[in-house]
Design an enzyme around this catalytic site. Sequence first.
Site, PDB file in Angstrom:
ATOM      1  N   CYS A   8       0.864  -1.183   0.000  1.00 43.37           N
ATOM      2  CA  CYS A   8       0.000   0.000   0.000  1.00 43.37           C
ATOM      3  C   CYS A   8       0.896   1.228   0.000  1.00 43.37           C
ATOM      4  O   CYS A   8       2.058   1.144  -0.418  1.00 43.37           O
ATOM      5  CB  CYS A   8      -0.967  -0.028   1.181  1.00 43.37           C
ATOM      6  SG  CYS A   8      -0.178  -0.064   2.803  1.00 43.37           S
ATOM      7  N   CYS A  13      -1.298   0.602   7.361  1.00 37.34           N
ATOM      8  CA  CYS A  13      -2.733   0.281   7.499  1.00 37.34           C
ATOM      9  C   CYS A  13      -3.123  -0.939   6.666  1.00 37.34           C
ATOM     10  O   CYS A  13      -3.304  -2.027   7.186  1.00 37.34           O
ATOM     11  CB  CYS A  13      -3.614   1.471   7.116  1.00 37.34           C
ATOM     12  SG  CYS A  13      -3.399   2.926   8.180  1.00 37.34           S
ATOM     13  N   SER A  15      -1.686  -2.777   3.912  1.00 37.01           N
ATOM     14  CA  SER A  15      -0.847  -3.941   3.587  1.00 37.01           C
ATOM     15  C   SER A  15      -0.418  -4.746   4.825  1.00 37.01           C
ATOM     16  O   SER A  15      -0.359  -5.978   4.740  1.00 37.01           O
ATOM     17  CB  SER A  15       0.349  -3.564   2.707  1.00 37.01           C
ATOM     18  OG  SER A  15       1.196  -2.637   3.320  1.00 37.01           O
ATOM     19  N   ASP A 125      -8.231   3.850   1.299  1.00 38.03           N
ATOM     20  CA  ASP A 125      -7.248   4.217   2.313  1.00 38.03           C
ATOM     21  C   ASP A 125      -7.986   4.682   3.572  1.00 38.03           C
ATOM     22  O   ASP A 125      -8.711   5.679   3.516  1.00 38.03           O
ATOM     23  CB  ASP A 125      -6.387   5.341   1.733  1.00 38.03           C
ATOM     24  CG  ASP A 125      -5.283   5.763   2.661  1.00 38.03           C
ATOM     25  OD1 ASP A 125      -5.280   5.338   3.830  1.00 38.03           O
ATOM     26  OD2 ASP A 125      -4.425   6.538   2.218  1.00 38.03           O
TER      27      ASP A 125
HETATM   28  P1  4NP Z   1      -1.740   2.735   4.135  1.00 41.11           P
HETATM   29  O1  4NP Z   1      -2.405   4.066   4.726  1.00 41.11           O
HETATM   30  O2  4NP Z   1      -1.215   3.098   2.752  1.00 41.11           O
HETATM   31  O3  4NP Z   1      -2.877   1.779   4.068  1.00 41.11           O
HETATM   32  O4  4NP Z   1      -0.653   2.314   5.092  1.00 41.11           O
HETATM   33  C1  4NP Z   1      -1.724   5.285   4.821  1.00 41.11           C
HETATM   34  C2  4NP Z   1      -0.898   5.543   5.865  1.00 41.11           C
HETATM   35  C3  4NP Z   1      -0.271   6.759   5.969  1.00 41.11           C
HETATM   36  C4  4NP Z   1      -0.496   7.738   5.014  1.00 41.11           C
HETATM   37  C5  4NP Z   1      -1.323   7.471   3.942  1.00 41.11           C
HETATM   38  C6  4NP Z   1      -1.934   6.250   3.843  1.00 41.11           C
HETATM   39  N1  4NP Z   1       0.108   9.001   5.129  1.00 41.11           N
HETATM   40  O5  4NP Z   1      -0.162   9.882   4.287  1.00 41.11           O
HETATM   41  O6  4NP Z   1       0.921   9.210   6.059  1.00 41.11           O
END
Ligand code: 4NP
Length: 157
Positions: A8, A13, A15, A125
């Site tokens: 991800c 979150c 992955s 997300d």
């Molecule tokens: P993930 O979610 O891609 O499912 O781990 C996110 C975690 C952090 C951020 C974006 C998405 N961020 O912008 O910090």
Amino acid sequence: MVNVLFICLGNICRSPTAEGVFRQLVDAEALGDTVSMDSAGTAAFHIGEPPDPRSQAAALKRGVDISRQQARRVRVDDFEKFDYLLAMDNDNHRTLLSICPSGLEHKVHLMLNFADGMQEQSVPDPYYVGGDGFEVVLDMIENASKGLLEDIRTRHL
Ligand code: 4NP
């Protein structure tokens, strides 16, 4: 050994959740010596961090402990090492294809291509959304994990 990498954006979150859910499924099917899994992010924001506490809590409610994972970034040699590189959404799918060494593109898939009866292509997300976003992530990933294991059985075992 069949090697699976879930990917991800942040690797805190979606992955890590997929890695944990899929590990539980593989262990339940007594395939732990045959199928291995890991997860990574396309972005570097959270390298070294454990999964988001909200993801940890949602997974634990379903009996999946993801607390010991540590975020890392996807590397070019992952495309050699892993048999399946599974993007959680279209953006990350595009990013993966843009860095994939030539000839290995067939290893890169959308995770939800393995889900049954789902129109969506992307696991949303949950990071900024919160609420039941983490439950939605788990529902989608549980569905796709079953289809993924079936695909592995058909093609590799
Ligand atoms: P993930 O979610 O891609 O499912 O781990 C996110 C975690 C952090 C951020 C974006 C998405 N961020 O912008 O910090």
